[in-house]
Scaffold this motif. Sequence first.
Motif, PDB file in Angstrom:
ATOM      1  N   ARG A 159       0.834  -1.209   0.000  1.00  0.00           N
ATOM      2  CA  ARG A 159       0.000   0.000   0.000  1.00  0.00           C
ATOM      3  C   ARG A 159       0.867   1.257   0.000  1.00  0.00           C
ATOM      4  NH1 ARG A 159      -2.464   3.783   3.306  1.00  0.00           N
ATOM      5  NH2 ARG A 159      -4.659   4.228   2.779  1.00  0.00           N
ATOM      6  N   ALA A 160       1.924   1.269   0.826  1.00  0.00           N
ATOM      7  CA  ALA A 160       2.806   2.433   0.874  1.00  0.00           C
ATOM      8  C   ALA A 160       3.513   2.645  -0.462  1.00  0.00           C
ATOM      9  CB  ALA A 160       3.821   2.268   2.003  1.00  0.00           C
ATOM     10  N   ALA A 161       3.950   1.554  -1.106  1.00  0.00           N
ATOM     11  CA  ALA A 161       4.634   1.681  -2.391  1.00  0.00           C
ATOM     12  C   ALA A 161       3.678   2.162  -3.483  1.00  0.00           C
ATOM     13  CB  ALA A 161       5.263   0.345  -2.771  1.00  0.00           C
ATOM     14  N   LEU A 162       2.432   1.706  -3.463  1.00  0.00           N
ATOM     15  CA  LEU A 162       1.451   2.163  -4.450  1.00  0.00           C
ATOM     16  C   LEU A 162       1.165   3.654  -4.309  1.00  0.00           C
ATOM     17  CD1 LEU A 162      -1.044  -0.827  -4.426  1.00  0.00           C
ATOM     18  CD2 LEU A 162       0.256  -0.019  -6.404  1.00  0.00           C
ATOM     19  N   LEU A 163       1.047   4.138  -3.069  1.00  0.00           N
ATOM     20  CA  LEU A 163       0.826   5.569  -2.870  1.00  0.00           C
ATOM     21  C   LEU A 163       2.052   6.372  -3.286  1.00  0.00           C
ATOM     22  CD1 LEU A 163      -1.133   5.594   0.510  1.00  0.00           C
ATOM     23  CD2 LEU A 163      -2.027   5.774  -1.814  1.00  0.00           C
ATOM     24  N   ALA A 164       3.256   5.810  -3.084  1.00  0.00           N
ATOM     25  CA  ALA A 164       4.468   6.484  -3.554  1.00  0.00           C
ATOM     26  C   ALA A 164       4.494   6.553  -5.074  1.00  0.00           C
ATOM     27  CB  ALA A 164       5.701   5.754  -3.022  1.00  0.00           C
ATOM     28  N   PRO A 196      -2.829  10.824  -5.043  1.00  0.00           N
ATOM     29  CA  PRO A 196      -3.940  10.137  -4.354  1.00  0.00           C
ATOM     30  C   PRO A 196      -3.629   9.950  -2.877  1.00  0.00           C
ATOM     31  CG  PRO A 196      -2.662   8.573  -5.652  1.00  0.00           C
ATOM     32  CD  PRO A 196      -2.124   9.922  -5.987  1.00  0.00           C
ATOM     33  N   SER A 197      -4.635  10.202  -2.044  1.00  0.00           N
ATOM     34  CA  SER A 197      -4.459  10.040  -0.601  1.00  0.00           C
ATOM     35  C   SER A 197      -4.772   8.636  -0.118  1.00  0.00           C
ATOM     36  CB  SER A 197      -5.347  11.033   0.141  1.00  0.00           C
ATOM     37  OG  SER A 197      -6.706  10.817  -0.182  1.00  0.00           O
ATOM     38  N   GLY A 198      -5.378   7.811  -0.939  1.00  0.00           N
ATOM     39  CA  GLY A 198      -5.715   6.444  -0.561  1.00  0.00           C
ATOM     40  C   GLY A 198      -5.832   5.580  -1.797  1.00  0.00           C
TER      41      GLY A 198
END
Length: 607
Positions: A523-528, A539-541
Amino acid sequence: MKAHLPFLLKIAAAGFALSCAVTALATTTFQAQTDRNRLSVNETLTLNLIADSDASGEPDVSPLAADFEILSRGESTMINVFNGAIAHTRQWTLELAPKRAGQLTIPALALDAARSQPIDITVTATADDATDASKPLLMEATTDLATPYVEQPLEYRLRMLLREQPLQPLQLSEPVVDGATIEQVGEDRQSETDINGQLYRVIERRYRVIPHRSGALMLESPRLEAVFADRSAGRPRARDPFTELDQVFGGGLLQQFTGRNGRRVLERAPPVTLTVRPQPAGTGTSWLPATSVQLSDEWTPSPPVLRVGEPVTRTVTITALGTTAAQLPTLELGAVDGAQLYAEQPQAEELRGTSAPTAIKSRKVALVPTRAGTLTVPELRLRWWNTERDEAQVAVIPARQLEVLAAPNAPAAAPVPEPAPIAAAPAPLPAPSPPPAAAAPAPAAASAEIAGYQMSWETALALLFGGLWLLTLGWWWRERRRSTALPPVINPAPPPAAQQAALRTARQQVEQACVAADARAARAALLAWGLARWPEQPPSGLRELSQHFNQVELATVLLALDRAIYAPVETAWNGAAAWQVLAPHLTIKSTAAPEANTPLPPLYPRR
């Protein structure tokens, strides 16, 4: 003579057999000896058990446990030569500490079939020539509570006071208590104090005691052992070769390494008896005795901004004084109408360095609104018992109402169109008043009058459709010319090199997290990746990230990832399958300019 030889041989054989039988029937010699028969309750004595070399096995010393503690034991074999005869003996050496004062007896001990003689021992409360002021070692035991409740922690404090420097490190056993748990808290504290003009070094050790049943509770003090210099060292004593050897090396070598010329001192503090009160009636199963309990919550972000489909984090914390972390309950956060809750496992800890036991237990929960409007978060209540006021109390987080905004990219609800009114025939313009002599037109000849001209309804409809056709033809011609003048629409220009490197790094991190089935890292890598791809509006989520792609399959995978992270019970997440769906969407074309799609060869051909 030869005739008497067989007879003599028979007599010799019979004598040898008789001697062997006598030896076999002989009992093993077993003796018990002590170095003294009178001592104080804080001193020790040495018990020697001696048997001849024919003894087998080990002596049974279990009867000693009634009145004595065995501090140490050893075994040795001695060889004695007397008048040319060699005798072998076995010796067991035990160091005993009396458990109480009075007339005690070392009972008869057994070794095989042999038994030793009992020995009477006189144990006094203090040494004959010792007072509290002259004793080299003192010990005190206290508690901060005399009448605690069941499951209420209390502090048991030991103070060891030394007037002399011991020859060996101190040995302290563990305290004994039945019906409670006890554990050491913190490190030992050292200080100095003056008692009747004598300077003592003070060592303080603290324990935490939690009683588990009501009624009388006795805390048995641990045993403290110390070896001090023998005060009788200057008195005349028997010649000892070890003492002479010790004097050659300065008089302290053997004293330090073997304890010779030293005396062992034992000390116990008086036992402490507590009266444990039972749990008050009507307090229920959630019994939490403490001196202070507080409930608090914290939102991330703060203040919370709620949108449909976007999670916010709420952290609920219990802070309690006078109790332990293991006693704090796990709060049930309940359900929230209009939102989904995904709670993590609670985290508990105890603060160190505080004057009273302080425990903290926190739990994080992700709240995901499912509809816009007003959201009511219900109150939380925790019942506890105030041990200082001796009354029941309740810690409360009041209910809270929050406004939930609609999703940022959600399509607005289309208004319901109202039925259009039926178009009426255009009202005829008022005709000029005919001359009086003119006759009114006949009703059957219906006509429409436009701009002073009169035409039939068929002509008006033909003109209307013709105008619409001309407008359509003009719009088509305009769009054709526009499409011819503008270049064809192609994919957006690829990002610059620095941005592409960040995307490539984030994509690798997403792949590694998916292969390792690490949902949080994925999840953290996708938001990065989303931050690198859309730096102006990151995107915030994961829900907002899926809206950038507008792919149903991708949105399903991202939703499953969020559920795996925020579900109340940890669920398995298939990272490999998720990567198969994510990989095509995280690919960015190369920044190299594409070659023109033309059949003409380049002006300067490449070599």
